[in-house]
Write an enzyme that holds these catalytic residues in place. Structure first.
Site, PDB file in Angstrom:
ATOM      1  N   ALA A  66       0.858  -1.180   0.000  1.00  0.00           N
ATOM      2  CA  ALA A  66       0.000   0.000   0.000  1.00  0.00           C
ATOM      3  C   ALA A  66       0.901   1.238   0.000  1.00  0.00           C
ATOM      4  CB  ALA A  66      -0.879  -0.011   1.234  1.00  0.00           C
ATOM      5  N   GLY A 112       0.806  -5.042   1.076  1.00  0.00           N
ATOM      6  CA  GLY A 112      -0.413  -5.152   0.279  1.00  0.00           C
ATOM      7  C   GLY A 112      -0.163  -5.809  -1.073  1.00  0.00           C
ATOM      8  N   GLU A 115      -0.406  -9.375  -0.258  1.00  0.00           N
ATOM      9  CA  GLU A 115      -1.823  -9.655   0.048  1.00  0.00           C
ATOM     10  C   GLU A 115      -2.648  -9.758  -1.236  1.00  0.00           C
ATOM     11  OE1 GLU A 115      -1.930  -6.352   2.896  1.00  0.00           O
ATOM     12  OE2 GLU A 115      -2.714  -7.784   4.352  1.00  0.00           O
TER      13      GLU A 115
HETATM   14  C1  3H9 Z   1       0.915  -2.131   3.504  1.00  0.00           C
HETATM   15  O1  3H9 Z   1       1.035  -2.656   2.446  1.00  0.00           O
HETATM   16  C2  3H9 Z   1      -0.338  -2.187   4.364  1.00  0.00           C
HETATM   17  C3  3H9 Z   1      -1.336  -3.214   3.953  1.00  0.00           C
HETATM   18  O2  3H9 Z   1      -1.184  -4.424   4.648  1.00  0.00           O
HETATM   19  C4  3H9 Z   1      -2.728  -2.767   4.286  1.00  0.00           C
HETATM   20  C5  3H9 Z   1      -3.291  -1.694   3.443  1.00  0.00           C
HETATM   21  C6  3H9 Z   1      -4.770  -1.654   3.365  1.00  0.00           C
HETATM   22  N1  3H9 Z   1       4.728   3.297  -0.284  1.00  0.00           N
HETATM   23  O3  3H9 Z   1      13.468   1.887  -1.042  1.00  0.00           O
HETATM   24  P1  3H9 Z   1      13.676   2.510  -2.384  1.00  0.00           P
HETATM   25  C7  3H9 Z   1       9.190   4.556  -2.440  1.00  0.00           C
HETATM   26  S1  3H9 Z   1       2.178  -1.209   4.169  1.00  0.00           S
HETATM   27  C8  3H9 Z   1       5.186   4.495  -0.625  1.00  0.00           C
HETATM   28  O4  3H9 Z   1      14.688   3.596  -2.477  1.00  0.00           O
HETATM   29  P2  3H9 Z   1      14.737   0.026  -3.324  1.00  0.00           P
HETATM   30  C9  3H9 Z   1      10.351   4.965  -1.571  1.00  0.00           C
HETATM   31  O5  3H9 Z   1       9.963   5.827  -0.527  1.00  0.00           O
HETATM   32  C10 3H9 Z   1       3.463  -1.253   2.963  1.00  0.00           C
HETATM   33  N2  3H9 Z   1       6.415   4.678  -1.173  1.00  0.00           N
HETATM   34  O6  3H9 Z   1      14.009   1.412  -3.503  1.00  0.00           O
HETATM   35  C11 3H9 Z   1      11.234   5.649  -2.586  1.00  0.00           C
HETATM   36  O7  3H9 Z   1      10.649   6.911  -2.848  1.00  0.00           O
HETATM   37  P3  3H9 Z   1      11.506   8.140  -3.360  1.00  0.00           P
HETATM   38  C12 3H9 Z   1       4.299  -2.457   3.110  1.00  0.00           C
HETATM   39  C13 3H9 Z   1       7.171   3.592  -1.373  1.00  0.00           C
HETATM   40  O8  3H9 Z   1      14.834  -0.530  -4.703  1.00  0.00           O
HETATM   41  C14 3H9 Z   1      11.028   4.793  -3.838  1.00  0.00           C
HETATM   42  O9  3H9 Z   1       9.781   4.113  -3.654  1.00  0.00           O
HETATM   43  N3  3H9 Z   1       5.416  -2.396   2.187  1.00  0.00           N
HETATM   44  C15 3H9 Z   1       6.746   2.316  -1.018  1.00  0.00           C
HETATM   45  O10 3H9 Z   1      15.994   0.175  -2.524  1.00  0.00           O
HETATM   46  C16 3H9 Z   1      12.126   3.793  -4.050  1.00  0.00           C
HETATM   47  O11 3H9 Z   1      12.265   3.014  -2.884  1.00  0.00           O
HETATM   48  C17 3H9 Z   1       6.666  -2.033   2.574  1.00  0.00           C
HETATM   49  O12 3H9 Z   1       6.902  -1.765   3.718  1.00  0.00           O
HETATM   50  C18 3H9 Z   1       5.444   2.181  -0.467  1.00  0.00           C
HETATM   51  N4  3H9 Z   1       4.946   0.980  -0.115  1.00  0.00           N
HETATM   52  O13 3H9 Z   1      13.726  -0.858  -2.492  1.00  0.00           O
HETATM   53  C19 3H9 Z   1       7.708  -2.012   1.498  1.00  0.00           C
HETATM   54  N5  3H9 Z   1       7.735   1.424  -1.322  1.00  0.00           N
HETATM   55  O14 3H9 Z   1      12.116   7.715  -4.665  1.00  0.00           O
HETATM   56  C20 3H9 Z   1       8.442  -0.719   1.502  1.00  0.00           C
HETATM   57  C21 3H9 Z   1       8.728   2.147  -1.849  1.00  0.00           C
HETATM   58  O15 3H9 Z   1      10.537   9.270  -3.471  1.00  0.00           O
HETATM   59  N6  3H9 Z   1       9.393  -0.595   0.423  1.00  0.00           N
HETATM   60  N7  3H9 Z   1       8.411   3.440  -1.889  1.00  0.00           N
HETATM   61  O16 3H9 Z   1      12.534   8.339  -2.278  1.00  0.00           O
HETATM   62  C22 3H9 Z   1      10.594  -1.227   0.407  1.00  0.00           C
HETATM   63  O17 3H9 Z   1      10.915  -2.028   1.247  1.00  0.00           O
HETATM   64  C23 3H9 Z   1      11.546  -0.844  -0.678  1.00  0.00           C
HETATM   65  O18 3H9 Z   1      11.184   0.395  -1.157  1.00  0.00           O
HETATM   66  C24 3H9 Z   1      11.615  -1.826  -1.878  1.00  0.00           C
HETATM   67  C25 3H9 Z   1      12.481  -1.220  -3.004  1.00  0.00           C
HETATM   68  C26 3H9 Z   1      12.230  -3.149  -1.416  1.00  0.00           C
HETATM   69  C27 3H9 Z   1      10.248  -2.092  -2.453  1.00  0.00           C
END
Ligand code: 3H9
Length: 708
Positions: A66, A112, A115
C-alpha cells in the site's frame, strides 16, 4: 490522469499489467485501487475472458505494498478504517471474481502487494534474487490488513505465517516456494508464459495440488490445544523481542487468532479495527518516519550539488585486525570488490584473511550466496606484508591501532604508493580526521569511514569530512558505503564524531550511577525498558573498557568536565578487566552465562545501595545523551536532525519507536526539556547544563523538525 494499468486480452486470458506512472515502484494508491476495481468489474462481466494474469511493468518490483505516504495523511481512526475496508473489498473482489486469477511475481512483492497475490487463485514467482516476498507491516508499526492475517495462515500454516507476519520478514522466492507461499518457481524469462499457461489450465478446470504442512504442523495446528500452544509461544517471543514497546506484532497475533477462531469475515473486521488504532498511533508515525528517512538517505550523495562519484573496484586495507578484516570481508561479500590486506606480519594477514573469509562462509551457509559465488568472492581476497596492489587501489582504508603517530606513519607510506585519485580513509573511532590528515600531501582526499563492530552486522557508517575534504572524495566514500549495504550519514569532523560524542556522556553517567552504588541490574533494566537493545553497562562490556576509556579520554580532553569519565575504569583496564572479550568487566562471562560481578561496587568505592528511583536513573541517562545530541546538532556535526536521529538509531540502537534523540526532544518540547535538565543540573552538577540551543528554542518555541 494517466492510467496505471494496461489490459490486453488474448485467447480468453486478460493480462492486467500494473505500471504506476512516474514512480520507481508499484504501490497501491487510492487511484490504483479505484482503477483496478473498474477493471475487475469489466473483466468479470466480459464473457470472452476466461482467466486473468496479474503482472508488473516495473523491472524490480511486483507491488511494494500500500502507499505508505497515504498513511501519513490519515487524520482519524475512521479514515484509516475506511482505507483498509476499501482495500479488503478490492482483494475480496479478486478472490470472488468467478474466474481464476494468476499472479506473475517478479521483484519485491511486499505488504499489500503480497496480500494481492494471496487473493489470487495461483502464484508463479521468478527465481530471480530480486524477487522477495513478505509482510513488513509490523516494521511500520501496523499490521497486514488487506487480508494478510487471514489468507497467509490458511495457505502455509499458522507457525510459518506467524514467522513472517510477526517479525515483518521478507523471504527470497526460493524459500517462499518451499513454504508453499508460491505455487511455481521459474526463470524470469518464462514467468509470463508459465503464468498464462497456468491461467489457461485453471480456466479449464485444473486444480493445483498444494503440499501438506507435515505431521508436526498438522498435529499442532489442527487441535485446539496445539493451536493455543503455538500462539502462546509466539506471544512470549514477541514480548521478549519487543519489550512491550511495539504494539503491532501483538495486534497481528490476536488478529490471526481471532480470524481462525471466528472466520475470515470476523478476522477482516478485526484487521481493519487494529490497523486503524495503530496507523494513527505514535509508534507507527515514528517508524514510518524512519522508513522515509532511510529511503531519503539512500539518495543523498552527502554534499550539495554533488559531482560524480568515482567507481571503487579495488579496496586496500591497512591493518587486518578485527575491524580491518570485518570491513574487507563485508566489502567483498556485499559490494563484490577486490580487497587487498596489508599488515606488518604475515600471521596478522593470515588471521585477517581467515576472518574475512568467515563472513563469506556464513553467507554461503545461510544460502545468501551460492557455492559458485562463494568461490568467486573468496578469490577476490588477498593480502601481504608488502604494499603491492596499492598502486591500483581506488580506496584505501586504514584500520591500524588508535595511535596518532602510527596513523601518521601509515598515511605517509600509503600516500607515497597510491594514485592521485585514490580516496584515503581512516576507520578511527576517536582521533579527529583533521589531525590524521595533517601529514597528507593531499588532505582533500582524506576522510573518515567509521564502521561499527561487527561490521558485517551493524548497519551504520559515519563518513567524516574535514574542512579540506573534497566533494568528489566524500561522494565516492558515501556511494561505496551504500554499496556495502550501509546506511551512510555524513558527519563533520570533531572529537567523537556524532555517535561516540552522544554515546560518551550516557556511558559516563552509567559509571557515575554505579559509583553512587546504584545496582547494575537496575541501570541496565531501566534503559532496556526505555527501549535500548542492551543497557549501558552491558554495552560498555561489549565495546570493551579499554576502547571505551580511550574514546572517553579523547572526549574529556576536547569537551572538558561534562565528558569526564569514571576514574575507576582506568583501574579496571589496568587489572585486565576489559569486558566480555576478557571474560570479566562489570559482568563476568562464562560460556553463555553472564552475571554482575559483585566485587565491582567495592572496587569503585561505591556508596551502599542508594535506592534511586527508576525514573531518576532513566532521566539521568537519557538526558545525558539527549542534551549532547542537541549540542552536537547545534555545532553542525550532522547536517540535519534526520541524520542525527538515523545515526543514533542505527549506530547505538536508540529506540526506533522514539524516532531518535532529537525527535524525542521535539515531542517533549524544548521548554520541558530545559526544565528537566535544570532540575538535574541542580541535583547533580553542571554537566546537565541545558544545551544553549534548547534554551533558545524554549524561548521562541523552536523545534529541530518542522511541525507536521
Ligand atoms: C501495507 O502494504 C499495508 C497493507 O497491509 C494494508 C493496506 C490496506 N509506499 O526503497 P527505495 C518509495 S504497508 C510508498 O529507495 P529500493 C520509496 O519511498 C506497505 N512509497 O528502492 C522511494 O521513494 P523516493 C508495506 C514507497 O529498490 C522509492 O519508492 N510495504 C513504497 O531500494 C524507491 O524506494 C513495505 O513496507 C510504499 N509501499 O527498495 C515495502 N515502497 O524515490 C516498503 C517504496 O521518493 N518498500 N516506496 O525516495 C521497500 O521495502 C523498498 O522500497 C523496496 C524497493 C524493497 C520495495
Amino acid at each position: 490522469m494517466s492510467s496505471a494499468f494496461t489490459v490486453e486480452t488474448q485467447d480468453g486470458i486478460a493480462r492486467i499489467t500494473l505500471d504506476l506512472p512516474g514512480e520507481p515502484v508499484n504501490k497501491i494508491t487510492r487511484g490504483v485501487r479505484e482503477e483496478l476495481a473498474r477493471i475487475l468489474d469489466d473483466v468479470g462481466r466480459d464473457d470472452q475472458v476466461r482467466a486473468v494474469v496479474l503482472l508488473s511493468g516495473k523491472p524490480d518490483t511486483f507491488i511494494a505494498g500500500a502507499d505508505i505516504e497515504e498513511f501519513t495523511a490519515l487524520k482519524s481512526r475512521g479514515e484509516a478504517r475506511r482505507l483498509v475496508q476499501n482495500g479488503q473489498a478490492l482483494l475480496n473482489r479478486i478472490e470472488d471474481l468467478g474466474k481464476p486469477v494468476v499472479a506473475a511475481i517478479h521483484g519485491a512483492c511486499l505488504g499489500g502487494g503480497l496480500e494481492t497475490a494471496l487473493a489470487c487463485t495461483y502464484r508463479v514467482a521468478s527465481d530471480d534474487e530480486k524477487t522477495k516476498l513478505g509482510l513488513p507491516e509490523v516494521q511500520l508499526g501496523i499490521i497486514p490488513a488487506a487480508g494478510g492475517c487471514q489468507r497467509l495462515p490458511r495457505l502455509i500454516g499458522i507457525e510459518a505465517a506467524l514467522d513472517i507476519i510477526l517479525a515483518g520478514k521478507t523471504i527470497a522466492a526460493k524459500r517462499a516456494f518451499r513454504r508453499g507461499l508460491v505455487d511455481d518457481l521459474v526463470h524470469p524469462a518464462i514467468l509470463e508464459r508459465v503464468a498464462l499457461e497456468a491461467a489457461d489450465r485453471l480456466a479449464g478446470g485444473w486444480r493445483p495440488k498444494r503440499r501438506g504442512r507435515g505431521l508436526k504442523g498438522l498435529f499442532l495446528e489442527r487441535n485446539p490445544a496445539g493451536r493455543r500452544l503455538v500462539f502462546s509461544m509466539a506471544r512470549k517471543q514477541v514480548l521478549k523481542r519487543t519489550g512491550g514497546h511495539y504494539p503491532a506484532p501483538l495486534a497481528a497475533l490476536q488478529t490471526v487468532q481471532h480470524g481462525l477462531r471466528h472466520g475470515v469475515e470476523a478476522g477482516l473486521d478485526m484487521e481493519s479495527a487494529e490497523f486503524a488504532d495503530l496507523a494513527v498511533g505514535e509508534v507507527s508515525r515514528q517508524l514510518v518516519g524512519i522508513f522515509f528517512a532511510t529511503t531519503a538517505l539512500k539518495k543523498d550523495a552527502g554534499v550539495p550539488d554533488p559531482p560524480e562519484s568515482l567507481p571503487i573496484r579495488r579496496l586496500s586495507i591497512v591493518g587486518a585486525g578485527f575491524m580491518g578484516s570485518g570491513i574487507g570481508g563485508t566489502a567483498v561479500a556485499v559490494a563484490g570488490v577486490d580487497v587487498r590486506f596489508r599488515d606488518a606480519e604475515l600471521r596478522f594477514v593470515a588471521k585477517g584473511l581467515k576472518s574475512a573469509r568467515k563472513i563469506l562462509d556464513d553467507r554461503k551457509q545461510r544460502r545468501r550466496i551460492t557455492r559458485y559465488e562463494h568461490r568467486r568472492l573468496v578469490a577476490l581476497l588477498s593480502g601481504g606484508t608488502d604494499w603491492s596492489g596499492f598502486g591500483r587501489a581506488d580506496l584505501v582504508i586504514e584500520a591500524v591501532p588508535e595511535d596518532l603517530n602510527i596513523k601518521h606513519e601509515v598515511f605517509k607510506l600509503i600516500e607515497s604508493r597510491v594514485r592521485d585519485d585514490c580516496v584515503l580513509a581512516s576507520n578511527t573511532s576517536t582521533i579527529p580526521i583533521t589531525q590524521i590528515a595533517r601529514v597528507a600531501k593531499h588532505p582533500e582526499r582524506v576522510l573518515g569511514m567509521h564502521f561499527f563492530s561487527p561490521v558485517e552486522k551493524m548497519p551504520l557508517l559515519e563518513v567524516i569530512v574535514t574542512n579540506e575534504t573534497a566533494a568528489w572524495a566524500t561522494v565516492t566514500a558515501v556511494a561505496f558505503g551504500r554499496k556495502m549495504g550501509k546506511t551512510v550519514v555524513v558527519v563533520r569532523d570533531c572529537p567523537g564524531f556524532w555517535v561516540n560524542r552522544i554515546l560518551s556522556p550516557y556511558l559516563n553517567e552509567a559509571g557515575r550511577l554505579m559509583k553512587e552504588g546504584v545496582r547494575i541490574e537496575q541501570i541496565d533494566r531501566v534503559m532496556k525498558r526505555y527501549g535500548f537493545p542492551v543497557g549501558p553497562v552491558r554495552l560498555l562490556d561489549e565495546i570493551g573498557l579499554d576502547v571505551g576509556l580511550k574514546a572517553s579520554s579523547v572526549l574529556h580532553d576536547a569537551y572538558g568536565d561534562r565528558m569526564a569519565p569514571l576514574d575507576g575504569i582506568a583501574r579496571l583496564v589496568k587489572e585486565g578487566r576489559l569486558g566480555r572479550k576478557s571474560g570479566r568487566g562489570f559482568y563476568t562471562y562464562s560460556g553463555r552465562k553472564r552475571a554482575v560481578d559483585k566485587s565491582i561496587y567495592e572496587f569503585l568505592g561505591a556508596a551502599p545501595d542508594p535506592r534511586m528511583s527508576d525514573t531518576e536513573v532513566e532521566n539521568r541517562l537519557a538526558f545525558a545523551m539527549l542534551n549532547e545530541a542537541a549540542r552536537a546538532l547545534d555545532d553542525a556535526v550532522v547536517r540535519c536532525a534526520r541524520d542525527g536521529d538515523m545515526a543514533a538509531i542505527f549506530g547505538i540502537g536508540f529506540p526506533p519507536f522514539r524516532g531518535g534523540p532529537l525527535r524525542t526532544l521535539d515531542r517533549m518540547g524544548a521548554e520541558q526539556a530545559v526544565q528537566r535538565l535544570e532540575g538535574l543540573q541542580l541535583s547533580y552538577g553542571d554537566r546537565f547544563t541545558p544545551a544553549p540551543v534548547l534554551v533558545r528554542m524554549a524561548t521562541d518555541s523552536g523545534r529541530f523538525y518542522p511541525e507536521t
